[in-house]
Design a protein around this motif. Structure first.
Motif, PDB file in Angstrom:
ATOM      1  N   ASP A 173      28.438 -54.178  21.642  1.00 39.75           N
ATOM      2  CA  ASP A 173      28.887 -52.782  21.570  1.00 39.75           C
ATOM      3  C   ASP A 173      28.222 -52.069  20.397  1.00 39.75           C
ATOM      4  OD1 ASP A 173      30.464 -53.280  23.740  1.00 39.75           O
ATOM      5  OD2 ASP A 173      32.361 -53.376  22.633  1.00 39.75           O
ATOM      6  N   TRP A 174      28.107 -52.774  19.267  1.00 39.83           N
ATOM      7  CA  TRP A 174      27.448 -52.217  18.083  1.00 39.83           C
ATOM      8  C   TRP A 174      26.020 -51.796  18.421  1.00 39.83           C
ATOM      9  CZ3 TRP A 174      28.634 -51.858  12.687  1.00 39.83           C
ATOM     10  CH2 TRP A 174      27.537 -51.722  11.832  1.00 39.83           C
ATOM     11  N   GLU A 175      25.306 -52.673  19.138  1.00 36.60           N
ATOM     12  CA  GLU A 175      23.919 -52.367  19.488  1.00 36.60           C
ATOM     13  C   GLU A 175      23.848 -51.187  20.448  1.00 36.60           C
ATOM     14  OE1 GLU A 175      21.337 -53.439  18.095  1.00 36.60           O
ATOM     15  OE2 GLU A 175      22.262 -55.033  16.896  1.00 36.60           O
ATOM     16  N   LYS A 176      24.811 -51.059  21.348  1.00 39.10           N
ATOM     17  CA  LYS A 176      24.832 -49.908  22.256  1.00 39.10           C
ATOM     18  C   LYS A 176      25.024 -48.610  21.478  1.00 39.10           C
ATOM     19  CE  LYS A 176      26.665 -52.387  26.296  1.00 39.10           C
ATOM     20  NZ  LYS A 176      27.846 -52.555  27.184  1.00 39.10           N
ATOM     21  N   ILE A 177      25.919 -48.651  20.497  1.00 36.36           N
ATOM     22  CA  ILE A 177      26.155 -47.466  19.675  1.00 36.36           C
ATOM     23  C   ILE A 177      24.899 -47.107  18.898  1.00 36.36           C
ATOM     24  CG2 ILE A 177      27.478 -46.541  17.729  1.00 36.36           C
ATOM     25  CD1 ILE A 177      29.844 -48.286  18.721  1.00 36.36           C
ATOM     26  N   LYS A 178      24.234 -48.118  18.332  1.00 36.30           N
ATOM     27  CA  LYS A 178      23.000 -47.866  17.588  1.00 36.30           C
ATOM     28  C   LYS A 178      21.939 -47.253  18.494  1.00 36.30           C
ATOM     29  CE  LYS A 178      21.308 -50.933  14.821  1.00 36.30           C
ATOM     30  NZ  LYS A 178      20.868 -52.246  14.276  1.00 36.30           N
ATOM     31  N   ALA A 179      21.828 -47.760  19.730  1.00 34.15           N
ATOM     32  CA  ALA A 179      20.843 -47.218  20.664  1.00 34.15           C
ATOM     33  C   ALA A 179      21.149 -45.756  20.979  1.00 34.15           C
ATOM     34  CB  ALA A 179      20.827 -48.045  21.945  1.00 34.15           C
ATOM     35  N   ALA A 180      22.445 -45.443  21.133  1.00 31.57           N
ATOM     36  CA  ALA A 180      22.831 -44.052  21.396  1.00 31.57           C
ATOM     37  C   ALA A 180      22.514 -43.168  20.200  1.00 31.57           C
ATOM     38  CB  ALA A 180      24.316 -43.984  21.727  1.00 31.57           C
ATOM     39  N   GLU A 181      22.679 -43.709  18.995  1.00 28.95           N
ATOM     40  CA  GLU A 181      22.368 -42.944  17.782  1.00 28.95           C
ATOM     41  C   GLU A 181      20.882 -42.617  17.693  1.00 28.95           C
ATOM     42  OE1 GLU A 181      25.852 -44.829  14.885  1.00 28.95           O
ATOM     43  OE2 GLU A 181      23.771 -45.455  14.666  1.00 28.95           O
ATOM     44  N   ARG A 182      20.033 -43.533  18.184  1.00 26.77           N
ATOM     45  CA  ARG A 182      18.600 -43.263  18.146  1.00 26.77           C
ATOM     46  C   ARG A 182      18.236 -42.114  19.059  1.00 26.77           C
ATOM     47  NH1 ARG A 182      18.379 -49.003  17.564  1.00 26.77           N
ATOM     48  NH2 ARG A 182      18.182 -49.339  19.793  1.00 26.77           N
ATOM     49  N   GLY A 183      19.027 -41.920  20.089  1.00 25.12           N
ATOM     50  CA  GLY A 183      18.929 -40.752  20.947  1.00 25.12           C
ATOM     51  C   GLY A 183      17.524 -40.415  21.388  1.00 25.12           C
ATOM     52  N   GLY A 184      17.087 -39.229  20.980  1.00 25.59           N
ATOM     53  CA  GLY A 184      15.803 -38.722  21.451  1.00 25.59           C
ATOM     54  C   GLY A 184      14.609 -39.264  20.718  1.00 25.59           C
ATOM     55  N   GLY A 185      14.789 -40.208  19.821  1.00 26.99           N
ATOM     56  CA  GLY A 185      13.648 -40.773  19.113  1.00 26.99           C
ATOM     57  C   GLY A 185      12.891 -41.736  19.997  1.00 26.99           C
ATOM     58  N   LEU A 235      11.907 -52.011  21.580  1.00 31.31           N
ATOM     59  CA  LEU A 235      11.637 -52.513  20.239  1.00 31.31           C
ATOM     60  C   LEU A 235      11.686 -51.417  19.176  1.00 31.31           C
ATOM     61  CD1 LEU A 235       8.640 -54.920  21.038  1.00 31.31           C
ATOM     62  CD2 LEU A 235      11.109 -55.376  21.148  1.00 31.31           C
ATOM     63  N   ALA A 236      12.049 -50.210  19.567  1.00 30.61           N
ATOM     64  CA  ALA A 236      12.056 -49.097  18.623  1.00 30.61           C
ATOM     65  C   ALA A 236      13.100 -49.314  17.536  1.00 30.61           C
ATOM     66  CB  ALA A 236      12.345 -47.789  19.365  1.00 30.61           C
ATOM     67  N   GLY A 237      12.733 -48.944  16.319  1.00 30.59           N
ATOM     68  CA  GLY A 237      13.698 -48.961  15.234  1.00 30.59           C
ATOM     69  C   GLY A 237      13.802 -50.260  14.469  1.00 30.59           C
ATOM     70  N   VAL A 238      13.000 -51.279  14.818  1.00 28.70           N
ATOM     71  CA  VAL A 238      13.005 -52.517  14.040  1.00 28.70           C
ATOM     72  C   VAL A 238      12.096 -52.295  12.830  1.00 28.70           C
ATOM     73  CG1 VAL A 238      12.528 -54.984  14.021  1.00 28.70           C
ATOM     74  CG2 VAL A 238      13.377 -53.907  16.109  1.00 28.70           C
ATOM     75  N   ALA A 239      12.677 -52.289  11.652  1.00 30.26           N
ATOM     76  CA  ALA A 239      11.962 -51.855  10.449  1.00 30.26           C
ATOM     77  C   ALA A 239      10.731 -52.707  10.172  1.00 30.26           C
ATOM     78  CB  ALA A 239      12.905 -51.900   9.244  1.00 30.26           C
ATOM     79  N   LEU A 240       9.631 -52.026   9.853  1.00 28.51           N
ATOM     80  CA  LEU A 240       8.387 -52.715   9.536  1.00 28.51           C
ATOM     81  C   LEU A 240       8.476 -53.486   8.223  1.00 28.51           C
ATOM     82  CD1 LEU A 240       5.814 -49.926  10.487  1.00 28.51           C
ATOM     83  CD2 LEU A 240       6.176 -52.086  11.686  1.00 28.51           C
ATOM     84  N   GLY A 241       9.336 -53.032   7.311  1.00 28.57           N
ATOM     85  CA  GLY A 241       9.408 -53.642   5.999  1.00 28.57           C
ATOM     86  C   GLY A 241      10.242 -54.904   5.914  1.00 28.57           C
ATOM     87  N   LEU A 242      10.827 -55.344   7.020  1.00 29.41           N
ATOM     88  CA  LEU A 242      11.617 -56.578   7.005  1.00 29.41           C
ATOM     89  C   LEU A 242      10.728 -57.792   6.738  1.00 29.41           C
ATOM     90  CD1 LEU A 242      13.877 -56.021  10.146  1.00 29.41           C
ATOM     91  CD2 LEU A 242      14.657 -56.087   7.774  1.00 29.41           C
ATOM     92  N   PRO A 243      11.291 -58.861   6.159  1.00 30.77           N
ATOM     93  CA  PRO A 243      10.523 -60.108   6.075  1.00 30.77           C
ATOM     94  C   PRO A 243      10.050 -60.521   7.463  1.00 30.77           C
ATOM     95  CG  PRO A 243      12.534 -60.269   4.787  1.00 30.77           C
ATOM     96  CD  PRO A 243      12.632 -58.985   5.554  1.00 30.77           C
ATOM     97  N   GLY A 244       8.868 -61.126   7.520  1.00 29.78           N
ATOM     98  CA  GLY A 244       8.238 -61.402   8.805  1.00 29.78           C
ATOM     99  C   GLY A 244       9.099 -62.191   9.776  1.00 29.78           C
TER     100      GLY A 244
END
Length: 282
Positions: A137-149, A154-163
């Motif tokens: 459910d958390w991931e669904k909410i996050k996806a809805a928050e990304r909305g029109g982006g 794979l969108a929104g997975v931060a590039l700066g995270l450890p590999g």
């Protein structure tokens, strides 16, 4: 892109009383940072910093928090959490100076996010569901928050995270849309395949690529086993450090240093250190 929240840059009052008040709490820390960044009276080093120059310290402090937790050192954790909080305050102060947002906006943003992402606590949804369902459910909410982006899986997975962490997150995202092996068996087979490809890679460039592929498969194995690969590697690093220091102590008792030893001797001492550890565990 979501609409930015209205920003309210915090003025920088000059209160020596607050700076030296050990009961001043968060307002004291905000005042200290404002004073450090004051163009006329602040610290020259702090004044020169930017988001980019401070970012590496932010990452480092987060790792030091994780290290204190792994060691179970609560006194150290208290200090490291303070260091990490300072990083957040630092970025917020610089953003306020540039007119982007202020500390209060940061607090409002995360508070709103937590309320919105926990409707089973702060809303009318039922709490009668498993932790895994709540994660979905958390991931669904996050996806809805990304909305029109960016809308790809794979969108929104931060590039700066450890590999390794980013690899697991990318794989989890792909798995949610059905791109995943059904169990760990084919992943293990893929590990052997990638190891062979690394061993037979003909050029440095090929070896670089194949080594990355091998690490990516190892991250996938960790994901299937529900292991945090970063935590597992930190534990392995700690174990290696502990055992090698044990080898050094045994050598010192013999009046020698590692430079005065050889691989065969140190390997035998390594086995002795392992045996000592197992004996203590019994």
């Amino acid at each position: 892109m979501k609409n930015p929240i209205p920003h309210s840059p915090r003025p920088a009052p000059h209160s020596d009383a607050l700076v030296h008040d050990e009961t001043g709490g968060l307002p004291r820390l905000l005042e200290i940072m404002a004073r450090l960044r004051d163009p006329q009276t602040g610290c020259p080093w702090d004044i020169e910093q930017t988001f980019a120059t401070i970012a590496p310290y932010t990452v480092e402090e987060a790792y030091e928090v994780a290290d204190a937790i792994a060691r179970g050192e609560m006194d150290d954790l208290r200090g490291e959490l303070g260091d990490l909080l300072l990083q957040v305050v630092y970025h917020a102060q610089m953003a306020a100076e540039a007119g982007h947002f202020g500390w209060d906006d940061v607090v409002t943003e995360i508070s709103n996010k937590m309320v919105a992402r926990h409707p089973h606590v702060f809303g009318d949804e039922s709490r009668d569901k498993s932790a895994s369902q709540q994660t979905r459910d958390w991931e669904k909410i996050k996806a809805a928050e990304r909305g029109g982006g960016a809308s790809g899986a794979l969108a929104g997975v931060a590039l700066g995270l450890p590999g390794m962490t980013r690899a697991v997150k990318l794989q989890n995202r792909a798995a949610r849309v059905g791109f995943d092996w059904p169990d760990i068996t084919p992943v293990i087979a893929k590990l052997a395949e990638e190891a062979t490809e690394l061993a037979t890679a003909p050029t440095p460039e090929d070896r670089f690529e194949e080594f990355g592929d091998l690490l990516f498969v190892i991250a996938n194995i960790a994901r299937h086993l529900k292991i945090d690969p970063e935590a597992a590697l930190r534990a392995a690093n700690a174990k290696f450090t502990r055992r090698f220091e044990g080898v050094e102590r045994k050598l010192a008792a013999m009046g020698k240093s590692p430079a005065q030893s050889d691989l065969a001797e140190m390997d035998a001492l390594w086995d002795a250190v392992k045996a000592d550890e197992r004996a203590r565990e019994k």
